[in-house]
Design an enzyme around this catalytic site. Structure first.
Site, PDB file in Angstrom:
ATOM      1  N   ALA A  68       0.749  -1.061   0.004  1.00 22.66           N
ATOM      2  CA  ALA A  68       0.032  -0.009   0.170  1.00 22.66           C
ATOM      3  C   ALA A  68       0.748   1.172   0.085  1.00 22.66           C
ATOM      4  CB  ALA A  68      -0.905   0.021   1.104  1.00 22.66           C
ATOM      5  N   GLY A  69       0.383   2.372  -0.608  1.00 27.12           N
ATOM      6  CA  GLY A  69       0.989   3.649  -0.556  1.00 27.12           C
ATOM      7  C   GLY A  69       1.548   4.020  -2.076  1.00 27.12           C
ATOM      8  N   PHE A  70       1.987   3.128  -2.743  1.00 32.10           N
ATOM      9  CA  PHE A  70       2.219   3.095  -4.120  1.00 32.10           C
ATOM     10  C   PHE A  70       1.193   3.952  -4.839  1.00 32.10           C
ATOM     11  CE2 PHE A  70       3.402   2.157  -8.443  1.00 32.10           C
ATOM     12  CZ  PHE A  70       4.701   2.610  -8.549  1.00 32.10           C
ATOM     13  N   ASN A 117       8.760   8.524   4.878  1.00 28.12           N
ATOM     14  CA  ASN A 117       7.585   9.122   4.326  1.00 28.12           C
ATOM     15  C   ASN A 117       6.629   9.532   5.462  1.00 28.12           C
ATOM     16  OD1 ASN A 117       4.677   8.030   4.044  1.00 28.12           O
ATOM     17  ND2 ASN A 117       6.008   6.315   4.282  1.00 28.12           N
ATOM     18  N   MET A 119       3.442  11.185   4.297  1.00 26.33           N
ATOM     19  CA  MET A 119       2.940  11.455   3.168  1.00 26.33           C
ATOM     20  C   MET A 119       1.371  12.043   3.870  1.00 26.33           C
ATOM     21  SD  MET A 119       4.505  11.123   0.811  1.00 26.33           S
ATOM     22  CE  MET A 119       3.373  11.361  -0.600  1.00 26.33           C
ATOM     23  N   SER A 182      -0.579   3.812  10.168  1.00 24.78           N
ATOM     24  CA  SER A 182       0.472   4.717   9.792  1.00 24.78           C
ATOM     25  C   SER A 182       0.818   5.733  10.718  1.00 24.78           C
ATOM     26  CB  SER A 182      -0.368   5.617   8.700  1.00 24.78           C
ATOM     27  OG  SER A 182       0.335   6.696   8.385  1.00 24.78           O
ATOM     28  N   ASN A 184       1.535   8.530  10.189  1.00 25.54           N
ATOM     29  CA  ASN A 184       1.330  10.040   9.666  1.00 25.54           C
ATOM     30  C   ASN A 184      -0.121  10.841   9.749  1.00 25.54           C
ATOM     31  OD1 ASN A 184       4.072  10.013   8.748  1.00 25.54           O
ATOM     32  ND2 ASN A 184       3.273   8.686   6.917  1.00 25.54           N
ATOM     33  N   THR A 185      -1.162   9.938  10.497  1.00 25.22           N
ATOM     34  CA  THR A 185      -2.205  10.838  10.754  1.00 25.22           C
ATOM     35  C   THR A 185      -2.292  10.820  12.080  1.00 25.22           C
ATOM     36  OG1 THR A 185      -3.260   9.726   8.677  1.00 25.22           O
ATOM     37  CG2 THR A 185      -4.862  10.360  10.740  1.00 25.22           C
ATOM     38  N   LYS A 215      -3.729  -4.288   9.459  1.00 25.95           N
ATOM     39  CA  LYS A 215      -2.231  -4.064   9.153  1.00 25.95           C
ATOM     40  C   LYS A 215      -1.637  -3.120  10.175  1.00 25.95           C
ATOM     41  CE  LYS A 215       1.143  -1.827   6.054  1.00 25.95           C
ATOM     42  NZ  LYS A 215       1.356  -1.358   4.788  1.00 25.95           N
ATOM     43  N   THR A 243       4.833  -5.563   8.365  1.00 27.98           N
ATOM     44  CA  THR A 243       4.372  -4.304   9.226  1.00 27.98           C
ATOM     45  C   THR A 243       4.277  -3.145   8.332  1.00 27.98           C
ATOM     46  OG1 THR A 243       6.336  -3.551   9.603  1.00 27.98           O
ATOM     47  CG2 THR A 243       5.607  -5.294  11.097  1.00 27.98           C
ATOM     48  N   ASN A 244       3.787  -1.977   8.864  1.00 27.62           N
ATOM     49  CA  ASN A 244       3.907  -0.665   8.324  1.00 27.62           C
ATOM     50  C   ASN A 244       5.323  -0.283   8.553  1.00 27.62           C
ATOM     51  OD1 ASN A 244       2.925   1.959   7.290  1.00 27.62           O
ATOM     52  ND2 ASN A 244       0.894   1.539   7.865  1.00 27.62           N
ATOM     53  N   GLY A 292      11.146  -4.070   4.336  1.00 22.93           N
ATOM     54  CA  GLY A 292      12.509  -4.427   4.069  1.00 22.93           C
ATOM     55  C   GLY A 292      12.689  -5.743   3.110  1.00 22.93           C
ATOM     56  N   TYR A 313       7.801  -1.975  -1.386  1.00 26.31           N
ATOM     57  CA  TYR A 313       7.509  -0.970  -1.868  1.00 26.31           C
ATOM     58  C   TYR A 313       8.872  -0.208  -1.939  1.00 26.31           C
ATOM     59  CZ  TYR A 313       5.917   3.894  -2.530  1.00 26.31           C
ATOM     60  OH  TYR A 313       5.385   5.367  -2.996  1.00 26.31           O
TER      61      TYR A 313
HETATM   62  C1  FMN Z   1       5.999   6.593   0.291  1.00 18.73           C
HETATM   63  C2  FMN Z   1       5.353   5.681   1.105  1.00 18.73           C
HETATM   64  C3  FMN Z   1       4.008   5.658   1.478  1.00 18.73           C
HETATM   65  C4  FMN Z   1       3.173   4.656   2.213  1.00 18.73           C
HETATM   66  N1  FMN Z   1       1.782   4.905   2.326  1.00 18.73           N
HETATM   67  C5  FMN Z   1       1.202   3.813   2.919  1.00 18.73           C
HETATM   68  C6  FMN Z   1      -0.406   3.810   2.986  1.00 18.73           C
HETATM   69  O1  FMN Z   1      -1.020   4.910   2.487  1.00 18.73           O
HETATM   70  N2  FMN Z   1      -0.679   2.986   3.414  1.00 18.73           N
HETATM   71  C7  FMN Z   1      -0.118   1.964   4.209  1.00 18.73           C
HETATM   72  O2  FMN Z   1      -0.777   0.945   4.452  1.00 18.73           O
HETATM   73  N3  FMN Z   1       1.072   1.912   4.007  1.00 18.73           N
HETATM   74  C8  FMN Z   1       1.794   2.720   3.483  1.00 18.73           C
HETATM   75  N4  FMN Z   1       3.303   2.673   3.390  1.00 18.73           N
HETATM   76  C9  FMN Z   1       3.936   1.529   3.892  1.00 18.73           C
HETATM   77  C10 FMN Z   1       4.143   0.469   3.003  1.00 18.73           C
HETATM   78  O3  FMN Z   1       2.929  -0.194   2.592  1.00 18.73           O
HETATM   79  C11 FMN Z   1       5.189  -0.592   3.587  1.00 18.73           C
HETATM   80  O4  FMN Z   1       4.179  -1.379   4.799  1.00 18.73           O
HETATM   81  C12 FMN Z   1       6.084  -0.335   4.172  1.00 18.73           C
HETATM   82  O5  FMN Z   1       6.974   0.411   3.333  1.00 18.73           O
HETATM   83  C13 FMN Z   1       7.355  -1.401   4.285  1.00 18.73           C
HETATM   84  O6  FMN Z   1       7.671  -2.072   3.178  1.00 18.73           O
HETATM   85  P1  FMN Z   1       8.940  -1.736   2.407  1.00 18.73           P
HETATM   86  O7  FMN Z   1      10.228  -1.554   3.439  1.00 18.73           O
HETATM   87  O8  FMN Z   1       8.813  -2.885   1.361  1.00 18.73           O
HETATM   88  O9  FMN Z   1       8.604  -0.415   1.761  1.00 18.73           O
HETATM   89  C14 FMN Z   1       3.818   3.533   2.720  1.00 18.73           C
HETATM   90  C15 FMN Z   1       5.208   3.293   2.268  1.00 18.73           C
HETATM   91  C16 FMN Z   1       5.869   4.565   1.497  1.00 18.73           C
HETATM   92  C17 FMN Z   1       7.366   4.213   1.425  1.00 18.73           C
END
Ligand code: FMN
Length: 352
Positions: A68-70, A117, A119, A182, A184-185, A215, A243-244, A292, A313
């Site tokens: 999520a988030g992309f 992030n 966002m 998240s 960020n809220t 999540k 995880t987030n 990761g 992501y």
């Molecule tokens: C730029 C960005 C925005 C993200 N936005 C969300 C989001 O809107 N909702 C969510 O559940 N996770 C969001 N995530 C978290 C990712 O879904 C993921 O849980 C986290 O980045 C760990 O995975 P990674 O290490 O592969 O990036 C975001 C991550 C990044 C980098």
């Protein structure tokens, strides 16, 4: 043919959010001219009998999903398939559209192959996104829909935001995800409590037969995380995504003081929490691991620990869609090395 390594130095000269916007523009063109993307699908999309599994009534041709988030607005679903992902999770989306936090709100930690992030759920809102989903669903690869509350919604009214979104969106989702993790809220992570979770899943189960996942954040103690997930499953959650991002800023050398960290610096923390949850819940629910993951070995470690699916992501930003191809091809080899003919035999292999 498209090559991310050639493109990356140019993309990394741009502000991270502008680089994302440029990538999004290219990927959105897949909606209008799918044949242009056939060579990309041919190169990056790996399907193989050993990677294929049926989950909640859908076929997952490979287990590597876009986290999520992309694609917050569901505008890049075709493009995500072209990058090789076996499924995609759009969102987080909220009932009303919102701008998110002021910029800058996205940073690269290049040495650490990590992203920070803040966002703040910038998204087009339920009305516009549900129209988009209606036009595309069901799609050739499964679609998860990740939902959150609006920033202006009080904690007391948060439940209503989630139930509104489930009611409106479940017909166009293969699974839904409750995001209360998240950073960020403001106040969102406070909803990670047993009272809210009981109410939420009781209502969710009355609204939809589609699987609803929780999540969770990596910034709880192991005991807290496990207790919360066990409670969520007892309350009706169909699975856990762990995880987030993390707010442990000591993990990078030059942190910003807001937002969440993802990528390499999150890897061990994410695995530690996932593994603890899997110890308690493997075999009782569906588990998805994210945080990761950038190599076949790491994806395989999560699968053997109990993950039916994995997501990524940040490694896409640093390695391009080649990372999806590399993980899937690597998984085929690792499964074969260990004598498995199907990924389903490897899921949870380290639990017994
Ligand atoms: C730029 C960005 C925005 C993200 N936005 C969300 C989001 O809107 N909702 C969510 O559940 N996770 C969001 N995530 C978290 C990712 O879904 C993921 O849980 C986290 O980045 C760990 O995975 P990674 O290490 O592969 O990036 C975001 C991550 C990044 C980098």
């Amino acid at each position: 043919m498209f090559n991310y390594e050639t493109l990356k130095p140019w993309l990394f000269k741009l502000q991270p959010e502008n680089a994302h916007a440029l990538g999004a523009l290219v990927l959105r063109s897949a909606n209008y001219c799918p044949p242009l993307f056939n060579p990309m699908i041919g190169k990056y999309f790996i399907s193989h009998p050993s990677l294929t599994q049926e989950l909640f009534g859908r076929t997952f041709l490979n287990p590597v999903g876009m986290a999520a988030g992309f694609d917050k607005n569901g505008t890049m679903i075709e493009g995500t398939l072209a990058m090789g992902f076996g499924f995609t999770e759009i969102g987080t989306l909220t009932p009303k559209p919102q701008e998110g936090n002021p910029r800058p709100r996205l940073w690269r930690h290049i040495e650490e192959e990590s992203i920070q992030n803040a966002m703040g759920f910038n998204n087009d809102g339920l009305f516009r996104i549900s129209h988009r989903l209606k036009n595309i669903y069901p799609f050739s690869t499964p679609i998860g829909v990740n939902i959150g509350k609006n920033k202006t919604t009080s904690e007391e009214n948060a439940l209503k935001d989630y139930t509104t979104l489930i009611k409106a969106l479940h017909p166009y989702a293969d699974y839904m995800v409750i995001n209360i993790s998240s950073p960020n809220t403001p106040g969102l992570r406070d909803l990670q409590n047993e009272t809210f979770i009981s109410q939420l899943f009781a209502e969710a189960k009355a609204l939809t037969d589609k699987p609803v996942f929780l999540k969770i954040a990596p910034d709880m103690s192991e005991d807290q995380a496990v207790a919360l997930c066990v409670h969520a499953v007892a309350s009706g959650a169909d699975g856990i995504i762990a995880t987030n991002t993390t707010v442990d800023y000591s993990l990078v050398s030059e942190p910003e003081e807001i937002g969440g960290l993802s990528g390499e610096v999150l890897r061990e923390r994410s695995f530690y929490i996932f593994d603890a949850i899997a110890r308690a819940l493997y075999g009782k629910t569906t588990l998805i691991s994210v945080g990761g993951i950038s190599t076949p070995e790491e994806a395989y470690r999560r699968i053997r620990a109990g993950a039916s699916l994995v997501q990524l992501y940040t490694s896409l930003i640093f390695k391009g869609p080649e990372v999806v191809e590399e993980i899937n091809n690597g998984l085929i080899d690792l499964l074969s090395r260990d004598g498995y003919t199907s990924i389903t035999e490897a899921i949870g292999a380290d639990r017994v």
